[in-house]
Design an enzyme around this catalytic site. Structure first.
Site, short mmCIF file in Angstrom:
data_model
loop_
_atom_site.label_atom_id
_atom_site.label_comp_id
_atom_site.label_asym_id
_atom_site.label_seq_id
_atom_site.Cartn_x
_atom_site.Cartn_y
_atom_site.Cartn_z
N CYS A 149 44.37 17.95 0.50
CA CYS A 149 44.97 19.27 0.33
C CYS A 149 45.85 19.31 -0.93
CB CYS A 149 45.76 19.67 1.56
SG CYS A 149 46.74 18.34 2.28
N1 NAP Z 1 45.71 18.63 8.17
C1 NAP Z 1 45.43 18.96 6.91
O1 NAP Z 1 46.00 19.87 6.30
C2 NAP Z 1 44.36 18.18 6.15
C3 NAP Z 1 44.02 18.60 4.86
C4 NAP Z 1 43.05 17.86 4.15
C5 NAP Z 1 42.47 16.74 4.72
N2 NAP Z 1 42.84 16.37 5.98
C6 NAP Z 1 42.21 15.16 6.52
O2 NAP Z 1 41.32 15.54 7.56
C7 NAP Z 1 41.32 14.50 8.57
C8 NAP Z 1 41.69 15.13 9.91
O3 NAP Z 1 42.98 15.66 9.73
P1 NAP Z 1 43.74 16.42 10.93
O4 NAP Z 1 44.93 17.02 10.36
O5 NAP Z 1 42.78 17.28 11.68
O6 NAP Z 1 44.14 15.14 11.83
P2 NAP Z 1 44.46 15.13 13.39
O7 NAP Z 1 45.00 16.46 13.79
O8 NAP Z 1 45.24 13.92 13.64
O9 NAP Z 1 42.99 15.00 14.07
C9 NAP Z 1 42.27 13.79 14.07
C10 NAP Z 1 41.11 13.97 15.03
O10 NAP Z 1 40.28 12.81 15.01
C11 NAP Z 1 40.08 12.38 16.36
N3 NAP Z 1 39.80 10.96 16.34
C12 NAP Z 1 40.63 9.95 16.01
N4 NAP Z 1 39.96 8.77 16.04
C13 NAP Z 1 38.68 9.05 16.40
C14 NAP Z 1 37.50 8.28 16.61
N5 NAP Z 1 37.52 6.96 16.48
N6 NAP Z 1 36.35 8.91 16.99
C15 NAP Z 1 36.34 10.27 17.17
N7 NAP Z 1 37.43 11.05 16.98
C16 NAP Z 1 38.57 10.46 16.61
C17 NAP Z 1 41.35 12.77 17.06
O11 NAP Z 1 41.16 12.82 18.46
P3 NAP Z 1 42.47 12.73 19.35
O12 NAP Z 1 43.44 13.69 18.84
O13 NAP Z 1 41.97 13.16 20.67
O14 NAP Z 1 42.91 11.33 19.20
C18 NAP Z 1 41.53 14.18 16.47
O15 NAP Z 1 40.61 15.06 17.07
C19 NAP Z 1 42.33 13.44 8.11
O16 NAP Z 1 41.68 12.38 7.46
C20 NAP Z 1 43.21 14.20 7.13
O17 NAP Z 1 43.79 13.40 6.15
C21 NAP Z 1 43.75 17.05 6.72
#
Ligand code: NAP
Length: 337
Positions: A149
């Site tokens: 982001c």
């Molecule tokens: N948030 C942002 O603004 C943003 C912007 C750009 C990029 N990103 C990237 O996008 C990715 C996701 O971000 P997020 O903010 O959505 O993170 P998040 O809210 O922590 O979500 C992570 C997700 O992955 C799941 N998960 C974790 N380990 C797993 C596995 N081994 N197998 C299957 N599912 C698994 C988690 O399930 P549980 O919750 O049930 O554990 C949750 O659904 C990250 O790498 C982040 O850096 C995020």
């Protein structure tokens, strides 16, 4: 109809991908997976989906999903996607990874993420998913490294002046502020309401894991090694990033001329809007949209760039769907306007 899967469906980015794809005319959401205690309808986890999508969110089973979809979005924490992406790629499916696992060279990844990269075979095939710079490469890609982001807002804010060779590349400062959803939907004291609210803090000053991503892409744009002093800040709001960038001019230009350079550079790019001279964007102009709004001011020999995005849309899920649209030959703006 393209059959799509989302892994990490219970996270903020996964939720946002689902929200956008529900309204996509060329896509059917076929499968959802995440690390969950019990399998249940996604609308039980996110009640906002009630009546819109009641697909059951299943426990992780990449082989099962690979048999059932054409393309998968990985909304997973860093270091997890590189374990799952090879399963889908081996099955001939397209992968859009929202984590950082395919954005950096393996040696740089090891330095900044602290582990050996586990998928060095596919890493070189990954295309950096910033459509404004890599549109043609994205068209034929099978694996997309969706940008972070902060890098999205900073790179789009600087690229035109680098291409124009109008700035000194010795001294570039990017000062970014992000809402709390940027850190994900996991329990973390630093993200507790009473820690974030009524507060503003700088963190990981010039040592945030997005710095090597920013310098890698800007070096590609400039055709030479570029360094950026990058300071991220956490601010008390849910969504939104505002980056203020300071660039030193190496030739005489006024604000009007710089605005023209940016308008020309982003001509025909559906999701970058350049503010008219004297106007500056705000995060509320872009929240819940896929736009990157950029405002410019020249003062003395310095260009000040203000670049705003929604960290979960143009900074994650919206850009991921924009990439899918380009990969699949759909209208680039489908489900994003
Ligand atoms: N948030 C942002 O603004 C943003 C912007 C750009 C990029 N990103 C990237 O996008 C990715 C996701 O971000 P997020 O903010 O959505 O993170 P998040 O809210 O922590 O979500 C992570 C997700 O992955 C799941 N998960 C974790 N380990 C797993 C596995 N081994 N197998 C299957 N599912 C698994 C988690 O399930 P549980 O919750 O049930 O554990 C949750 O659904 C990250 O790498 C982040 O850096 C995020």
């Amino acid at each position: 109809m393209l059959k799509v899967g989302v892994v990490g469906a219970t996270g903020y980015a996964g939720e946002e991908v689902i929200k956008i794809l529900i309204n996509h005319k060329d896509v059917k959401i076929a499968e959802l997976q995440a690390v969950i205690d019990k399998e249940e309808p996604i609308s039980s986890i996110f009640p906002g989906f009630k009546g819109k999508i009641d697909l059951v969110c299943k426990k992780p089973d990449p082989d099962g999903m690979a048999r059932n979809v054409d393309l998968v979005f990985l909304g997973l924490p860093h270091k997890v996607s590189m374990e799952l992406a090879p399963v889908f790629l081996k099955a001939g499916k397209a992968v859009i990874d929202l984590s950082a696992d395919y954005r950096l060279q393996p040696d740089v990844y090891k330095v900044w993420y602290g582990v050996e990269h586990k998928d060095k075979d596919n890493l070189p095939k990954a295309v950096y998913g910033l459509p404004e710079l890599y549109h043609d490469a994205i068209k034929s890609a099978k694996l997309i490294a969706n940008p972070g982001c902060y890098p999205t807002s900073v790179i789009l804010g600087i690229a035109p002046m680098l291409k124009e060779k109008a700035i000194s590349t010795d001294y570039i400062i990017a000062d970014s502020k992000s809402g709390a959803t940027g850190a994900g939907r996991k329990p973390d004291l630093a993200l507790a309401f009473s820690e974030v609210n009524e507060n503003l803090k700088a963190y990981k000053v010039n040592e945030h894991q997005h710095k090597p991503e920013i310098t890698r892409i800007l070096s590609e744009v400039a055709g030479k090694a570029i360094d950026v002093i990058f300071t991220p800040h956490l601010i008390p709001m849910n969504r939104g990033i505002l980056s203020t960038i300071y660039l030193k001019l190496n030739k005489k230009l006024d604000t009007k001329a710089v605005v023209e350079i940016y308008k020309k550079f982003y001509k025909g790019k559906p999701f970058v809007r350049i503010s008219d001279e004297g106007k500056l964007p705000q995060t509320k102009d872009v929240v819940l949209t896929n736009y990157c709004d950029i405002g410019l001011k020249v003062t003395g020999d310095t260009v000040i760039v203000v670049s705003c995005i929604d960290n979960l849309t143009k900074g994650a899920a919206g850009q991921a769907v924009q990439n899918m649209n380009i990969m699949c030959g759909f209208d680039e703006t489908e489900a994003l306007k």
